[in-house]
Structure formats: structure tokens, C-alpha cells
Design a protein around this motif. Structure first.
Motif, PDB file in Angstrom:
ATOM      1  N   UNK A  28       3.054  -1.392   4.061  1.00  0.00           N
ATOM      2  CA  UNK A  28       2.532  -0.035   3.854  1.00  0.00           C
ATOM      3  C   UNK A  28       3.711   0.916   3.820  1.00  0.00           C
ATOM      4  N   UNK A  29       3.792   1.700   2.747  1.00  0.00           N
ATOM      5  CA  UNK A  29       4.863   2.679   2.573  1.00  0.00           C
ATOM      6  C   UNK A  29       4.243   4.071   2.518  1.00  0.00           C
ATOM      7  N   UNK A  51       0.865  -1.176   0.000  1.00  0.00           N
ATOM      8  CA  UNK A  51       0.000   0.000   0.000  1.00  0.00           C
ATOM      9  C   UNK A  51       0.903   1.229   0.000  1.00  0.00           C
ATOM     10  N   UNK A  52       0.805   2.005  -1.079  1.00  0.00           N
ATOM     11  CA  UNK A  52       1.581   3.243  -1.189  1.00  0.00           C
ATOM     12  C   UNK A  52       0.677   4.418  -0.820  1.00  0.00           C
ATOM     13  N   UNK A  53       1.158   5.240   0.088  1.00  0.00           N
ATOM     14  CA  UNK A  53       0.479   6.486   0.428  1.00  0.00           C
ATOM     15  C   UNK A  53       1.489   7.593   0.177  1.00  0.00           C
ATOM     16  N   UNK A  54       1.100   8.590  -0.617  1.00  0.00           N
ATOM     17  CA  UNK A  54       2.019   9.659  -0.995  1.00  0.00           C
ATOM     18  C   UNK A  54       1.277  10.988  -0.971  1.00  0.00           C
ATOM     19  N   UNK A  99       7.021   3.130   7.404  1.00  0.00           N
ATOM     20  CA  UNK A  99       6.633   1.883   6.743  1.00  0.00           C
ATOM     21  C   UNK A  99       6.237   0.844   7.789  1.00  0.00           C
ATOM     22  N   UNK A 100       5.369  -0.068   7.362  1.00  0.00           N
ATOM     23  CA  UNK A 100       4.890  -1.153   8.197  1.00  0.00           C
ATOM     24  C   UNK A 100       4.977  -2.436   7.379  1.00  0.00           C
ATOM     25  N   UNK A 158      12.839   4.342  -2.302  1.00  0.00           N
ATOM     26  CA  UNK A 158      13.434   3.865  -1.052  1.00  0.00           C
ATOM     27  C   UNK A 158      12.664   2.671  -0.490  1.00  0.00           C
ATOM     28  N   UNK A 159      11.352   2.718  -0.540  1.00  0.00           N
ATOM     29  CA  UNK A 159      10.530   1.632  -0.010  1.00  0.00           C
ATOM     30  C   UNK A 159      10.604   0.351  -0.823  1.00  0.00           C
TER      31      UNK A 159
END
Length: 174
Positions: free
Chosen positions: A137-138, A71-74, A148-149, A117-118
Motif C-alpha cells: 500500500x502506497x 494499492x495506490x492512495x493519492x 507505505x505498507x 518514489x513508491x
């Protein structure tokens, strides 16, 4: 949330990598990534995977494995749920890709390539002997990873006693 796929195709100890150097206004510009893309309306991840790999590489996958979700959050784009696959068999020949340059890269060198990076977090999972399914999760602020998780499912030996699919349970009953 946008649904996407990403695949690392393996051959002779190498991954097929895409160097994103051709698209204008590309959030991945200059980075090295696997192949994949956005799911179309009503596509399941596996259908998206096969279509995107064929479109970007000319290859038809014949053996692949769903390894995890990211899951990318930006702060600069819509959140994304990415389904990560590896593949170890295919048919066909590489074609030019309009999104960048395709290149076979030794798996040991992949983590040192310029990437998000992630990406190194899930690449570490793919390159290790630990084949547990992952959910990562990033969280980014622009191009900087701020949090991150990582959740892992199953055992390190590839056994999945607590997270079995209905098909696996049916096979066990036979």
C-alpha cells in the motif's frame, strides 16, 4: 477503486520501460514505468495485461507471472489497485507507443530512473531473488510518498505452504 495492470517485460537482463512523455494531462508525465493500463469492464487482470501489452507494445506475451498487488492512495486521484506482473517470453516486434517512448533498460539501472518514489519499493521486490507474492500500500499526498505498507506471502524459496491456490492443492494430491 480503479483496477490496473503493470508489467515488466524481461529480455537479456533488461526490462522494457515506458518513458511517459507523450500524453497531455498525464499523472505519470516524465516518469519511467512498466507497460499496462486500466482494466475494462468485466476484464480479469490477466486479460487486461495481455490486451494492454499488445496495445502499447505490439508484443504478445507467452509467459508471465503475477507478482503482487499495489494499492495506490493519492490525494489527487481515485484510489487504484494495481496488479503487478513480470514476463519473460513474448512474440512479435515493438511498435510505437502513443503514451511514451519504449526502451530496453538494464535491470540494474531501472531503480535509478525517474519514477514514482513508491515504485522503488516494488521494483526492489521484482529485482531481488525473493520471489514471494507481495501486497503493498502506497499513500501519496500529490507526488510525495507519505506512508507505505508491505506484506509478503510464501517463503523466500518460492514455496507457498500457507497461501496455496486450489490448483496447487489439487496437484499435490496427485
Amino acid at each position: 477503486m480503479v483496477i490496473t495492470t503493470l508489467c515488466y517485460i524481461e529480455k537479456n537482463g533488461q526490462y522494457l520501460m515506458l518513458h511517459r512523455v507523450k500524453k497531455q494531462q498525464d499523472i505519470n508525465a516524465g516518469k519511467w514505468i512498466g507497460v499496462g493500463g486500466h482494466a475494462q469492464k468485466e476484464e480479469m487482470p490477466e486479460e487486461c495485461l495481455l490486451r494492454e501489452v499488445k496495445e502499447e507494445t505490439g508484443l504478445t506475451l507467452t509467459s508471465w507471472r503475477f507478482r503482487g498487488i499495489v494499492t495506490f492512495v493519492n490525494t489527487v486521484c481515485e484510489p487504484e489497485l494495481m496488479c503487478v506482473f513480470t514476463a519473460d517470453a513474448f512474440e512479435g516486434s515493438l511498435i510505437p507507443c502513443d503514451e511514451g517512448d519504449l526502451c530496453w533498460v538494464d535491470k540494474a539501472k531501472v531503480p535509478s530512473l525517474p519514477t514514482w518514489e513508491g515504485d522503488r519499493i516494488f521494483l526492489e521486490r521484482l529485482l531481488s531473488d525473493d520471489d514471494r507474492f507481495f501486497s503493498i500500500k502506497l499513500c501519496y499526498e500529490e507526488d510525495r510518498l507519505v506512508k507505505h505498507t508491505v506484506e509478503l506471502y510464501g517463503s523466500e524459496k518460492g514455496e507457498y505452504p500457507e497461501n496455496r491456490t486450489e490448483k496447487a492443492i489439487a496437484r499435490e494430491k496427485k
